[in-house]
Design a protein around this motif. Structure first.
Motif, PDB file in Angstrom:
ATOM      1  N   VAL A  99      38.370  38.072  40.106  1.00  0.00           N
ATOM      2  CA  VAL A  99      39.733  37.627  40.428  1.00  0.00           C
ATOM      3  C   VAL A  99      40.353  37.084  39.143  1.00  0.00           C
ATOM      4  O   VAL A  99      39.747  36.262  38.444  1.00  0.00           O
ATOM      5  CB  VAL A  99      39.738  36.530  41.509  1.00  0.00           C
ATOM      6  CG1 VAL A  99      41.136  36.000  41.733  1.00  0.00           C
ATOM      7  CG2 VAL A  99      39.167  37.047  42.810  1.00  0.00           C
ATOM      8  N   ASP A 100      41.557  37.553  38.834  1.00  0.00           N
ATOM      9  CA  ASP A 100      42.336  37.061  37.698  1.00  0.00           C
ATOM     10  C   ASP A 100      43.684  36.603  38.233  1.00  0.00           C
ATOM     11  O   ASP A 100      44.371  37.370  38.919  1.00  0.00           O
ATOM     12  CB  ASP A 100      42.547  38.166  36.659  1.00  0.00           C
ATOM     13  CG  ASP A 100      41.228  38.672  36.096  1.00  0.00           C
ATOM     14  OD1 ASP A 100      40.480  37.853  35.532  1.00  0.00           O
ATOM     15  OD2 ASP A 100      40.951  39.879  36.243  1.00  0.00           O
ATOM     16  N   ALA A 101      44.056  35.369  37.923  1.00  0.00           N
ATOM     17  CA  ALA A 101      45.313  34.819  38.450  1.00  0.00           C
ATOM     18  C   ALA A 101      46.120  34.176  37.318  1.00  0.00           C
ATOM     19  O   ALA A 101      45.550  33.593  36.388  1.00  0.00           O
ATOM     20  CB  ALA A 101      45.019  33.781  39.527  1.00  0.00           C
ATOM     21  N   THR A 102      47.438  34.306  37.415  1.00  0.00           N
ATOM     22  CA  THR A 102      48.332  33.653  36.459  1.00  0.00           C
ATOM     23  C   THR A 102      49.497  33.013  37.210  1.00  0.00           C
ATOM     24  O   THR A 102      49.889  33.464  38.284  1.00  0.00           O
ATOM     25  CB  THR A 102      48.921  34.641  35.427  1.00  0.00           C
ATOM     26  OG1 THR A 102      49.672  35.648  36.108  1.00  0.00           O
ATOM     27  CG2 THR A 102      47.836  35.285  34.580  1.00  0.00           C
ATOM     28  N   ALA A 103      50.027  31.969  36.594  1.00  0.00           N
ATOM     29  CA  ALA A 103      51.267  31.340  37.053  1.00  0.00           C
ATOM     30  C   ALA A 103      52.199  31.320  35.856  1.00  0.00           C
ATOM     31  O   ALA A 103      51.834  30.808  34.780  1.00  0.00           O
ATOM     32  CB  ALA A 103      51.012  29.931  37.565  1.00  0.00           C
ATOM     33  N   LYS A 104      53.386  31.884  36.027  1.00  0.00           N
ATOM     34  CA  LYS A 104      54.380  31.917  34.953  1.00  0.00           C
ATOM     35  C   LYS A 104      55.661  31.267  35.434  1.00  0.00           C
ATOM     36  O   LYS A 104      56.070  31.468  36.580  1.00  0.00           O
ATOM     37  CB  LYS A 104      54.675  33.355  34.527  1.00  0.00           C
ATOM     38  CG  LYS A 104      53.495  34.039  33.883  1.00  0.00           C
ATOM     39  CD  LYS A 104      53.845  35.465  33.492  1.00  0.00           C
ATOM     40  CE  LYS A 104      52.639  36.154  32.869  1.00  0.00           C
ATOM     41  NZ  LYS A 104      52.959  37.557  32.521  1.00  0.00           N
ATOM     42  N   VAL A 105      56.294  30.512  34.560  1.00  0.00           N
ATOM     43  CA  VAL A 105      57.601  29.921  34.834  1.00  0.00           C
ATOM     44  C   VAL A 105      58.584  30.541  33.851  1.00  0.00           C
ATOM     45  O   VAL A 105      58.394  30.457  32.631  1.00  0.00           O
ATOM     46  CB  VAL A 105      57.577  28.388  34.696  1.00  0.00           C
ATOM     47  CG1 VAL A 105      58.979  27.823  34.867  1.00  0.00           C
ATOM     48  CG2 VAL A 105      56.629  27.777  35.717  1.00  0.00           C
ATOM     49  N   SER A 114      40.297  32.894  35.874  1.00  0.00           N
ATOM     50  CA  SER A 114      39.532  34.130  36.027  1.00  0.00           C
ATOM     51  C   SER A 114      38.119  33.793  36.476  1.00  0.00           C
ATOM     52  O   SER A 114      37.570  32.763  36.088  1.00  0.00           O
ATOM     53  CB  SER A 114      39.460  34.894  34.700  1.00  0.00           C
ATOM     54  OG  SER A 114      40.731  35.337  34.314  1.00  0.00           O
ATOM     55  N   GLY A 115      37.543  34.663  37.276  1.00  0.00           N
ATOM     56  CA  GLY A 115      36.171  34.465  37.716  1.00  0.00           C
ATOM     57  C   GLY A 115      35.705  35.627  38.541  1.00  0.00           C
ATOM     58  O   GLY A 115      36.452  36.567  38.802  1.00  0.00           O
ATOM     59  N   GLY A 116      34.460  35.556  38.950  1.00  0.00           N
ATOM     60  CA  GLY A 116      33.937  36.605  39.797  1.00  0.00           C
ATOM     61  C   GLY A 116      32.432  36.588  39.844  1.00  0.00           C
ATOM     62  O   GLY A 116      31.782  35.716  39.255  1.00  0.00           O
ATOM     63  N   GLY A 117      31.891  37.554  40.552  1.00  0.00           N
ATOM     64  CA  GLY A 117      30.450  37.661  40.690  1.00  0.00           C
ATOM     65  C   GLY A 117      30.080  38.222  42.042  1.00  0.00           C
ATOM     66  O   GLY A 117      30.936  38.662  42.807  1.00  0.00           O
ATOM     67  N   GLY A 119      28.607  37.684  45.798  1.00  0.00           N
ATOM     68  CA  GLY A 119      28.619  36.617  46.790  1.00  0.00           C
ATOM     69  C   GLY A 119      29.961  35.915  46.845  1.00  0.00           C
ATOM     70  O   GLY A 119      30.944  36.348  46.258  1.00  0.00           O
ATOM     71  N   ALA A 120      29.970  34.799  47.566  1.00  0.00           N
ATOM     72  CA  ALA A 120      31.216  34.059  47.797  1.00  0.00           C
ATOM     73  C   ALA A 120      31.552  33.169  46.612  1.00  0.00           C
ATOM     74  O   ALA A 120      30.668  32.664  45.919  1.00  0.00           O
ATOM     75  CB  ALA A 120      31.098  33.222  49.063  1.00  0.00           C
ATOM     76  N   GLY A 121      32.850  32.977  46.393  1.00  0.00           N
ATOM     77  CA  GLY A 121      33.302  32.094  45.328  1.00  0.00           C
ATOM     78  C   GLY A 121      34.660  31.522  45.655  1.00  0.00           C
ATOM     79  O   GLY A 121      35.380  32.025  46.530  1.00  0.00           O
ATOM     80  N   THR A 122      35.005  30.465  44.947  1.00  0.00           N
ATOM     81  CA  THR A 122      36.326  29.846  45.088  1.00  0.00           C
ATOM     82  C   THR A 122      36.888  29.637  43.695  1.00  0.00           C
ATOM     83  O   THR A 122      36.176  29.202  42.786  1.00  0.00           O
ATOM     84  CB  THR A 122      36.232  28.493  45.817  1.00  0.00           C
ATOM     85  OG1 THR A 122      35.688  28.703  47.118  1.00  0.00           O
ATOM     86  CG2 THR A 122      37.606  27.851  45.955  1.00  0.00           C
ATOM     87  N   GLN A 123      38.138  29.933  43.575  1.00  0.00           N
ATOM     88  CA  GLN A 123      38.813  29.801  42.295  1.00  0.00           C
ATOM     89  C   GLN A 123      40.173  29.171  42.558  1.00  0.00           C
ATOM     90  O   GLN A 123      40.794  29.453  43.581  1.00  0.00           O
ATOM     91  CB  GLN A 123      38.960  31.191  41.708  1.00  0.00           C
ATOM     92  CG  GLN A 123      39.476  31.260  40.326  1.00  0.00           C
ATOM     93  CD  GLN A 123      39.399  32.698  39.835  1.00  0.00           C
ATOM     94  OE1 GLN A 123      38.446  33.409  40.087  1.00  0.00           O
ATOM     95  NE2 GLN A 123      40.424  33.118  39.156  1.00  0.00           N
ATOM     96  N   SER A 124      40.640  28.333  41.623  1.00  0.00           N
ATOM     97  CA  SER A 124      41.948  27.736  41.835  1.00  0.00           C
ATOM     98  C   SER A 124      42.676  27.562  40.509  1.00  0.00           C
ATOM     99  O   SER A 124      42.062  27.600  39.436  1.00  0.00           O
ATOM    100  CB  SER A 124      41.818  26.371  42.538  1.00  0.00           C
ATOM    101  OG  SER A 124      41.154  25.460  41.700  1.00  0.00           O
ATOM    102  N   MET A 125      43.963  27.384  40.623  1.00  0.00           N
ATOM    103  CA  MET A 125      44.781  27.010  39.465  1.00  0.00           C
ATOM    104  C   MET A 125      45.889  26.101  39.984  1.00  0.00           C
ATOM    105  O   MET A 125      46.361  26.247  41.115  1.00  0.00           O
ATOM    106  CB  MET A 125      45.337  28.220  38.740  1.00  0.00           C
ATOM    107  CG  MET A 125      46.280  29.075  39.517  1.00  0.00           C
ATOM    108  SD  MET A 125      46.863  30.433  38.474  1.00  0.00           S
ATOM    109  CE  MET A 125      47.867  31.268  39.688  1.00  0.00           C
ATOM    110  N   ASN A 126      46.266  25.152  39.163  1.00  0.00           N
ATOM    111  CA  ASN A 126      47.357  24.262  39.556  1.00  0.00           C
ATOM    112  C   ASN A 126      48.111  23.837  38.318  1.00  0.00           C
ATOM    113  O   ASN A 126      47.648  23.994  37.191  1.00  0.00           O
ATOM    114  CB  ASN A 126      46.852  23.062  40.351  1.00  0.00           C
ATOM    115  CG  ASN A 126      45.836  22.248  39.595  1.00  0.00           C
ATOM    116  OD1 ASN A 126      45.677  22.380  38.391  1.00  0.00           O
ATOM    117  ND2 ASN A 126      45.124  21.409  40.302  1.00  0.00           N
TER     118      ASN A 126
END
Length: 131
Positions: A99-105, A114-117, A119-126
């Motif tokens: 998973v790759d995520a971006t926030a742009k203003v 970014s992350g992955g693998g 099984g289960a995972g959790t990723q966040s950005m704030n």
């Protein structure tokens, strides 16, 4: 012929002065125009190969949740100019993949994750921004 040219010139001059009232000329333009400020745009983009089971998005305290999200995923939020501080958070629960995520203003990168693998995972950005 000269008399016709003088009459035509007088008519143009009279027409040009018709915009004044009471002998007072109309004010000159300052050259600046008042244009409303453009709204700010916050754009979230999420891509990758994972299966996103839950995606939770919180912007200024308002939360939405989506299940079984297909990637790529994107959302855009608009904010009127001069409205102060805005906060956001995106939490992605996923399995098996990246998973790759971006926030742009306003087109400028604010945060990324970014992350992955297997099984289960959790990723966040704030983050936040203030205008």
């Amino acid at each position: 012929m000269k008399r016709t040219a003088v009459l035509v010139a007088a008519a143009f001059l009279a027409a040009g002065c018709s915009g004044t009232t009471g002998g007072t000329p109309s004010p000159a333009s300052s050259g600046s125009t008042s244009v409303a400020a453009e709204p700010h745009r916050l754009v979230f983009d999420v891509s990758g190969t994972a299966v996103v089971t839950t995606l939770t998005c919180t912007v200024d305290g308002k939360t939405t949740e989506e299940k079984n999200v297909k990637l790529p995923w994107s959302r855009t939020f608009s904010f009127p100019a001069h409205t102060g501080k805005h906060e956001y958070q995106v939490v992605m629960q996923y399995s098996d993949g990246s998973v790759d995520a971006t926030a742009k203003v306003d087109g400028r990168l604010q945060t990324s994750s970014s992350g992955g693998g297997d099984g289960a995972g959790t990723q966040s950005m704030n983050g936040d921004f203030t205008d």
